[in-house]
Every structure is written in structure tokens, then in C-alpha cells.
Design a protein around this motif. Structure first.
Motif, PDB file in Angstrom:
ATOM      1  N   UNK A   9       0.831  -1.213   0.000  1.00 17.72           N
ATOM      2  CA  UNK A   9       0.000   0.000   0.000  1.00 17.72           C
ATOM      3  C   UNK A   9       0.863   1.259   0.000  1.00 17.72           C
ATOM      4  N   UNK A  10       1.914   1.261   0.808  1.00 19.89           N
ATOM      5  CA  UNK A  10       2.793   2.432   0.890  1.00 19.89           C
ATOM      6  C   UNK A  10       3.512   2.663  -0.433  1.00 19.89           C
ATOM      7  N   UNK A  11       4.066   1.606  -1.020  1.00 18.83           N
ATOM      8  CA  UNK A  11       4.768   1.751  -2.295  1.00 18.83           C
ATOM      9  C   UNK A  11       3.810   2.213  -3.389  1.00 18.83           C
ATOM     10  N   UNK A  12       2.628   1.634  -3.432  1.00 17.73           N
ATOM     11  CA  UNK A  12       1.649   1.990  -4.456  1.00 17.73           C
ATOM     12  C   UNK A  12       1.248   3.466  -4.343  1.00 17.73           C
ATOM     13  N   UNK A  13       0.960   3.930  -3.138  1.00 18.09           N
ATOM     14  CA  UNK A  13       0.567   5.336  -2.969  1.00 18.09           C
ATOM     15  C   UNK A  13       1.731   6.289  -3.178  1.00 18.09           C
ATOM     16  N   UNK A  14       2.943   5.789  -3.103  1.00 19.11           N
ATOM     17  CA  UNK A  14       4.126   6.632  -3.317  1.00 19.11           C
ATOM     18  C   UNK A  14       4.573   6.651  -4.776  1.00 19.11           C
ATOM     19  N   UNK A  15       3.805   6.024  -5.653  1.00 22.54           N
ATOM     20  CA  UNK A  15       4.114   6.085  -7.071  1.00 22.54           C
ATOM     21  C   UNK A  15       4.996   4.976  -7.603  1.00 22.54           C
ATOM     22  N   UNK A  16       5.256   3.949  -6.806  1.00 23.01           N
ATOM     23  CA  UNK A  16       6.023   2.800  -7.277  1.00 23.01           C
ATOM     24  C   UNK A  16       5.108   1.915  -8.111  1.00 23.01           C
ATOM     25  N   UNK A  17       5.683   1.260  -9.101  1.00 24.21           N
ATOM     26  CA  UNK A  17       4.927   0.352  -9.957  1.00 24.21           C
ATOM     27  C   UNK A  17       5.241  -1.091  -9.580  1.00 24.21           C
ATOM     28  N   UNK A  18       4.214  -1.839  -9.186  1.00 20.62           N
ATOM     29  CA  UNK A  18       4.392  -3.262  -8.897  1.00 20.62           C
ATOM     30  C   UNK A  18       4.652  -4.007 -10.185  1.00 20.62           C
ATOM     31  N   UNK A  19       5.668  -4.863 -10.191  1.00 23.66           N
ATOM     32  CA  UNK A  19       6.050  -5.564 -11.414  1.00 23.66           C
ATOM     33  C   UNK A  19       5.718  -7.041 -11.404  1.00 23.66           C
ATOM     34  N   UNK A  20       5.962  -7.709 -10.311  1.00 28.03           N
ATOM     35  CA  UNK A  20       5.802  -9.159 -10.313  1.00 28.03           C
ATOM     36  C   UNK A  20       5.102  -9.598  -9.034  1.00 28.03           C
ATOM     37  N   UNK A  21       4.201 -10.515  -9.200  1.00 23.80           N
ATOM     38  CA  UNK A  21       3.503 -11.098  -8.060  1.00 23.80           C
ATOM     39  C   UNK A  21       3.912 -12.545  -7.914  1.00 23.80           C
ATOM     40  N   UNK A  22       4.351 -12.888  -6.749  1.00 21.94           N
ATOM     41  CA  UNK A  22       4.613 -14.279  -6.427  1.00 21.94           C
ATOM     42  C   UNK A  22       3.256 -14.905  -6.117  1.00 21.94           C
ATOM     43  N   UNK A  23       2.881 -15.979  -6.807  1.00 25.36           N
ATOM     44  CA  UNK A  23       1.559 -16.575  -6.569  1.00 25.36           C
ATOM     45  C   UNK A  23       1.330 -16.991  -5.112  1.00 25.36           C
TER      46      UNK A  23
END
Length: 155
Positions: A9-23
């Protein structure tokens, strides 16, 4: 305790882009913003490692040993500036320098570390193995998230 969902949540609201999700995880584990990378590592209690820069080891260089020394020197010269930025930034006055080893068993070539409440903030130079790049990283993790031995020391 840092959780993956909180960090996401913190990274997302700070403008970071999530790249990979571990299933196996409920959060994105790798992130990118403005040429910097972040990794959320762990399960219930996590740590976040931000790679500020890395330099690959180039085997085709005429003298790889000299080249690796140049990479270490470059990383060492950047570390004090990163530490100064951390100490004077939004965390100014909240970082506590301590005499104990805050590396959590990780092998840093050089580092500076602080406690902040129940967390550890560490800026360091590392190279994980002979094929890995030299990296300048900032790590945020919980304090004392490991196990203690019989004397009460963190393992």
C-alpha cells in the motif's frame, strides 16, 4: 511488524509500480520507480530492500580484480551521501545510531545502520556472490525479527 500488504500500500501510494507477483504471496514482490528497484522479502514479517544502483561484473575486462575494486570504490564513495540524505530527510531526528550489529547476519562490504522505533534502517554496499553485481541498497525491516539464542542475542 512490517507486513507485505502494508508495504505494498505504501509503495503503491508513493508512485512505485508493482512488477511481479509471487503466486504464494498476497502482494507484489518487485517494484520499480525512477530507475530504482524495491523487493519485498519474507512472509508474515517482511523487509523491503531498495536497490539505488548496481554495477554488473564484466568478466571480459582485462583485469577483473581491478575492475571489482573500482566498483567497490564507486559504491563506497556513494554510501556517505546516501546516509546523509537519510539522516537529514523525513526521518531526521528519529534515527538512532546504536553500537549493536543491525545487519541481521547479512554480509555487507560496508554499511551504516540505525534503529527507528521497532524498525532497522540500513544503507549498505553488498555483493551477494561472485556472479552478482555490486549494489548500493537501503533496507527497512523490523528490529529483532530473527530468533534469539540462550543469551538473548539475536541470531
Amino acid at each position: 511488524m512490517l507486513t507485505g500488504q502494508t508495504v505494498e500500500r505504501i509503495l503503491d501510494t508513493s508512485g512505485w509500480q508493482g512488477e511481479r507477483r509471487n503466486p504464494a504471496k498476497q502482494w507484489a514482490t518487485t517494484w520499480r520507480r525512477d530507475g530504482a528497484h524495491a523487493w519485498i522479502q519474507g512472509d508474515s514479517s517482511v523487509q523491503v530492500e531498495f536497490t539505488l544502483w548496481y554495477r554488473e561484473i564484466e568478466d571480459e575486462r582485462p583485469d577483473p580484480d581491478t575492475y571489482i575494486d573500482e566498483l567497490y570504490d564507486a559504491a563506497f564513495s556513494e554510501l556517505p551521501g546516501v546516509a546523509a540524505e537519510l539522516e537529514s530527510g523525513v526521518l531526521a531526528g528519529r534515527l538512532e545510531a546504536v553500537d549493536e550489529d543491525l545487519t541481521d547476519g547479512s554480509d555487507y562490504i560496508d554499511h551504516t545502520a540505525w534503529r527507528i522505533a521497532d524498525k532497522v534502517l540500513l544503507a549498505g554496499v553488498k555483493r551477494d556472490d561472485t556472479d552478482a553485481p555490486v549494489q548500493l541498497v537501503v533496507v527497512l525491516r523490523g528490529y529483532g525479527t530473527g530468533e534469539q539464542d540462550d543469551a538473548g542475542e539475536w541470531l
